[in-house]
Design an enzyme around this catalytic site. Structure first.
Site, PDB file in Angstrom:
ATOM      1  N   TYR A 185     -11.084   1.793   9.988  1.00  0.00           N
ATOM      2  CA  TYR A 185     -12.261   2.220   9.217  1.00  0.00           C
ATOM      3  C   TYR A 185     -12.579   1.290   8.061  1.00  0.00           C
ATOM      4  O   TYR A 185     -13.403   1.602   7.227  1.00  0.00           O
ATOM      5  CB  TYR A 185     -12.124   3.677   8.744  1.00  0.00           C
ATOM      6  CG  TYR A 185     -10.867   4.018   7.971  1.00  0.00           C
ATOM      7  CD1 TYR A 185     -10.723   3.671   6.648  1.00  0.00           C
ATOM      8  CD2 TYR A 185      -9.837   4.721   8.589  1.00  0.00           C
ATOM      9  CE1 TYR A 185      -9.588   4.005   5.934  1.00  0.00           C
ATOM     10  CE2 TYR A 185      -8.698   5.062   7.901  1.00  0.00           C
ATOM     11  CZ  TYR A 185      -8.566   4.692   6.571  1.00  0.00           C
ATOM     12  OH  TYR A 185      -7.424   5.025   5.876  1.00  0.00           O
ATOM     13  N   LYS A 186     -11.914   0.138   8.029  1.00  0.00           N
ATOM     14  CA  LYS A 186     -12.286  -0.865   7.008  1.00  0.00           C
ATOM     15  C   LYS A 186     -13.223  -1.880   7.659  1.00  0.00           C
ATOM     16  O   LYS A 186     -14.351  -1.560   7.952  1.00  0.00           O
ATOM     17  CB  LYS A 186     -11.033  -1.472   6.419  1.00  0.00           C
ATOM     18  CG  LYS A 186     -10.323  -0.435   5.538  1.00  0.00           C
ATOM     19  CD  LYS A 186      -8.892  -0.715   5.263  1.00  0.00           C
ATOM     20  CE  LYS A 186      -8.315   0.463   4.471  1.00  0.00           C
ATOM     21  NZ  LYS A 186      -6.880   0.614   4.678  1.00  0.00           N
ATOM     22  N   ASP A 206       1.342  -4.994   8.783  1.00  0.00           N
ATOM     23  CA  ASP A 206       0.230  -4.076   8.572  1.00  0.00           C
ATOM     24  C   ASP A 206      -1.041  -4.920   8.482  1.00  0.00           C
ATOM     25  O   ASP A 206      -1.196  -5.721   7.559  1.00  0.00           O
ATOM     26  CB  ASP A 206       0.436  -3.237   7.310  1.00  0.00           C
ATOM     27  CG  ASP A 206      -0.583  -2.102   7.230  1.00  0.00           C
ATOM     28  OD1 ASP A 206      -1.745  -2.333   7.664  1.00  0.00           O
ATOM     29  OD2 ASP A 206      -0.241  -1.008   6.752  1.00  0.00           O
ATOM     30  N   PHE A 245       0.853  -1.197   0.000  1.00  0.00           N
ATOM     31  CA  PHE A 245       0.000   0.000   0.000  1.00  0.00           C
ATOM     32  C   PHE A 245       0.895   1.256   0.000  1.00  0.00           C
ATOM     33  O   PHE A 245       1.888   1.316   0.725  1.00  0.00           O
ATOM     34  CB  PHE A 245      -0.894  -0.033   1.245  1.00  0.00           C
ATOM     35  CG  PHE A 245      -1.953   1.012   1.271  1.00  0.00           C
ATOM     36  CD1 PHE A 245      -3.126   0.863   0.555  1.00  0.00           C
ATOM     37  CD2 PHE A 245      -1.782   2.171   2.020  1.00  0.00           C
ATOM     38  CE1 PHE A 245      -4.118   1.836   0.581  1.00  0.00           C
ATOM     39  CE2 PHE A 245      -2.768   3.157   2.051  1.00  0.00           C
ATOM     40  CZ  PHE A 245      -3.933   2.988   1.328  1.00  0.00           C
ATOM     41  N   ARG A 265     -12.379  -3.813  -6.966  1.00  0.00           N
ATOM     42  CA  ARG A 265     -12.314  -4.521  -5.691  1.00  0.00           C
ATOM     43  C   ARG A 265     -13.715  -4.651  -5.101  1.00  0.00           C
ATOM     44  O   ARG A 265     -14.374  -3.658  -4.849  1.00  0.00           O
ATOM     45  CB  ARG A 265     -11.389  -3.750  -4.744  1.00  0.00           C
ATOM     46  CG  ARG A 265     -10.910  -4.570  -3.576  1.00  0.00           C
ATOM     47  CD  ARG A 265      -9.832  -3.837  -2.835  1.00  0.00           C
ATOM     48  NE  ARG A 265     -10.354  -2.626  -2.210  1.00  0.00           N
ATOM     49  CZ  ARG A 265      -9.622  -1.830  -1.443  1.00  0.00           C
ATOM     50  NH1 ARG A 265      -8.356  -2.107  -1.209  1.00  0.00           N
ATOM     51  NH2 ARG A 265     -10.143  -0.745  -0.911  1.00  0.00           N
TER      52      ARG A 265
HETATM   53  C1  PLP Z   1      -6.068   1.651   4.496  1.00  0.00           C
HETATM   54  C2  PLP Z   1      -4.622   1.430   4.701  1.00  0.00           C
HETATM   55  C3  PLP Z   1      -3.839   2.398   5.325  1.00  0.00           C
HETATM   56  C4  PLP Z   1      -4.473   3.698   5.760  1.00  0.00           C
HETATM   57  O1  PLP Z   1      -3.610   4.618   6.270  1.00  0.00           O
HETATM   58  P1  PLP Z   1      -4.171   5.963   6.931  1.00  0.00           P
HETATM   59  O2  PLP Z   1      -3.028   6.564   7.572  1.00  0.00           O
HETATM   60  O3  PLP Z   1      -5.258   5.567   7.886  1.00  0.00           O
HETATM   61  O4  PLP Z   1      -4.754   6.792   5.831  1.00  0.00           O
HETATM   62  C5  PLP Z   1      -2.490   2.122   5.525  1.00  0.00           C
HETATM   63  N1  PLP Z   1      -1.948   0.954   5.114  1.00  0.00           N
HETATM   64  C6  PLP Z   1      -2.691   0.004   4.504  1.00  0.00           C
HETATM   65  C7  PLP Z   1      -2.065  -1.280   4.078  1.00  0.00           C
HETATM   66  C8  PLP Z   1      -4.043   0.217   4.276  1.00  0.00           C
HETATM   67  O5  PLP Z   1      -4.794  -0.692   3.676  1.00  0.00           O
END
Ligand code: PLP
Length: 411
Positions: A234-235, A209, A132, A383
Site C-alpha cells: 500500500y505504499k 523488508d 520500523f 517525510r
Molecule cells: C509499512 C511498513 C510495514 C507495514 O506493516 P503492516 O503489517 O502492513 O502494517 C512493515 N514494515 C515496514 C518496514 C514498513 O515500512
C-alpha cells in the site's frame, strides 16, 4: 553515478523561479502521463504520501457483483499470479517464489519464525535499532519464544546501516539478519548483495523488508542471493489502505523452512478439506487464509503500471524528484532551520526525503491544513514521499514552498 537522472542534468539552465523550473521538469518527464491513470478526486491536494486506486470499479461491478462465490477458484490463484507479477517484474525473483498474503507484520512473523526454527543452536537475531517498529516488535516476541536474543545494529541515523555496520554485529551465533532495504525514516538505501553476503559468511539467513523499496528502487532478490523477503503493497505499489503484503521465499528454502501458520490456503489439496495439514511444497505453502480480493485487484493494477513504466525509468524519475526536493530544501528551508534527514548521495537514497525540524510534528499538521499531505516520523522528520508514477516536480515544489511559507508566517 549511473542512476543519475538525465532530466535533471540541465537544472542550472532552467528558469529562475522554482515553480517555473518544476514546470520545465514536468514537461520533460517521460512518466508524467501515468498520473492521469490514477484516481484524482481532489486535484488541488498535494499528495506527497503515495496511494491510489485502479481497477476497482471493474472488480466491484463485474467480479464481486456477478460472480460472487463462483469467483473463488481464480481468487485463490490471484495471490500467486500477482505474486509472480511482483516477483518477476519488480523484485528480481523467479516465478513461484513470491506470494501475496496477509500483512507485512504477519509475513515477517511467518518467515522469521521459520528461519529461527531452521537454525537450531544459534541464539542471536540481528536487526537495526532504528528499524520500523512492527519489525522490531515481531522479532522481540520471536526471540523470547525461541529462547534467543536480539542484537541491534547501531548506525548513523541518516546514512543508515552500512555493510560494515552489519558485519560488526555478526558472528557464528547469528541465526537471522533482518534489514529494510530502504529505511522508512531516513530513506537510506542499503547495499543488498554485500549485506546478504556478510550474513551468509557467518551461516545466517538474510531477510529483507522491501516495504519502502518495492516499486521505488530496483531490487534484485535472486542476484543478491537473498533468502527471504517481505514487503508492503500500500505504499509505492498503490494497493490502497490495508492491501495484503507479499513474501518471498527462495525456491531451495521452500521445502526446508516451514510456515508456522498452518492454514487451509497452504494445504496441498485445500478443497479436499482433509483431516491433517499437508502443506503445498511450493510458495503456496506460505499462504495462510483468504486474502482481500478487492485489494488484490488494486495491487495488480499498481504492479502492472509499475512494470509498464519500467524500474529503470522509475528510478531515474525518483532520483530526479528527490534531488529536486533536496535542492529546494538547501535553497529555501535550510535558512529557516530545516536540515536534510536523508543521504545526500542519490545512490544511497530511496524515493522519499526526510526534512528535519525540531517542530516537525506541528509543521506536518499545518501543511495538511493547507492541503499538502506529508508524514511525520519521530522525533523530528517531515517525510516527503515521492511516488514516481504519481508525484510531479510541481507537487514537490509546491510542497516545499508551502513549508517555507508556514515557517515564515506561522513559526
Ligand atoms: C509499512 C511498513 C510495514 C507495514 O506493516 P503492516 O503489517 O502492513 O502494517 C512493515 N514494515 C515496514 C518496514 C514498513 O515500512
Amino acid at each position: 553515478m549511473g542512476t543519475k537522472a538525465s532530466i535533471l542534468t540541465a537544472v542550472s539552465e532552467l528558469p529562475d523561479t522554482a515553480l517555473d523550473r518544476a514546470a520545465v521538469l514536468d514537461a520533460r518527464d517521460s512518466l508524467h502521463h501515468f498520473r492521469a491513470r490514477f484516481v484524482d478526486a481532489q486535484p488541488d491536494l498535494i499528495y506527497l504520501d503515495g496511494n491510489s486506486l485502479g481497477r476497482l470499479a471493474h472488480v466491484v461491478a463485474d467480479e464481486w457483483g456477478n460472480e460472487l462465490v463462483r469467483g473463488w477458484d481464480h481468487w485463490i490463484d490471484d495471490a500467486l499470479r500477482i505474486g509472480d507479477l511482483i516477483g518477476t517484474q519488480l523484485v528480481g525473483a523467479q516465478p513461484g517464489e513470491v506470494a501475496v498474503s496477509d500483512s507485512t507484520t504477519v509475513n515477517l512473523y511467518k518467515l522469521a519464525d521459520a528461519a529461527l526454527t531452521a537454525r537450531p543452536g544459534r541464539r542471536v537475531v540481528v536487526a537495526a535499532r532504528d528499524e520500523f517498529p512492527t519489525d522490531r516488535y515481531v522479532l522481540e516476541g520471536l526471540v523470547t519464544r525461541h529462547g534467543m536474543a536480539l542484537r541491534w545494529i547501531d548506525s548513523d541515523p541518516i546514512e543508515g546501516a552500512t555493510t560494515a555496520d552489519v558485519a560488526r554485529a555478526l558472528d557464528e551465533d547469528v541465526a537471522l539478519v533482518l534489514l529494510s532495504l530502504v529505511n522508512y525514516r531516513s530513506s537510506a538505501f542499503a547495499h543488498m548483495p554485500a549485506v546478504t553476503a556478510a550474513a551468509h559468511d557467518v551461516g545466517a539467513l538474510m531477510l529483507w523488508d522491501l516495504s519502502h523499496a518495492v516499486a521505488a528502487v530496483p531490487v534484485d532478490l535472486e542476484g543478491s542471493g537473498a533468502d527471504l523477503a517481505v514487503g508492503c503493497t500500500y505504499k509505492y505499489l498503490c494497493g490502497g489502505p490495508g492491501s495484503p503484503a507479499f513474501l518471498y521465499v527462495r525456491r531451495e528454502l521452500q521445502r526446508t523452512l516451514r510456515n508456522p501458520i498452518q492454514g487451509w490456503f497452504g494445504q496441498a489439496d485445500m478443497f479436499a478439506m482433509g483431516p491433517a495439514y499437508d502443506p503445498d511444497p511450493g510458495i503456496r505453502g506460505w499462504l495462510a487464509g483468504t486474502p482481500g480480493i478487492l485489494a488484490l485487484a488494486a495491487i495488480e493494477e499498481g504492479a502492472r503500471l509499475t512494470a509498464e513504466a519500467g524500474m529503470t525509468a522509475i528510478r531515474q524519475k525518483s532520483t530526479a524528484l528527490t534531488e529536486f526536493g533536496i535542492e529546494l530544501l538547501d535553497e529555501r528551508l535550510t535558512p529557516l532551520g530545516c536540515s536534510l534527514g536523508s543521504p545526500r548521495d542519490s545512490a544511497r537514497r530511496g524515493s522519499h526525503i526526510s526534512i528535519r525540524h525540531a517542530r516537525g510534528k506541528e509543521l506536518v499538521n499545518e501543511l495538511a491544513a493547507r492541503g499538502v499531505i506529508t508524514d511525520f516520523r519521530e522525533p523530528d522528520s517531515i517525510r516527503f514521499g515521492m511516488p514516481p508514477l504519481t508525484a510531479s516536480f510541481s507537487d514537490v515544489c509546491r510542497g516545499v514552498l508551502a513549508l517555507e511559507d508556514v515557517l515564515r508566517t506561522s513559526f
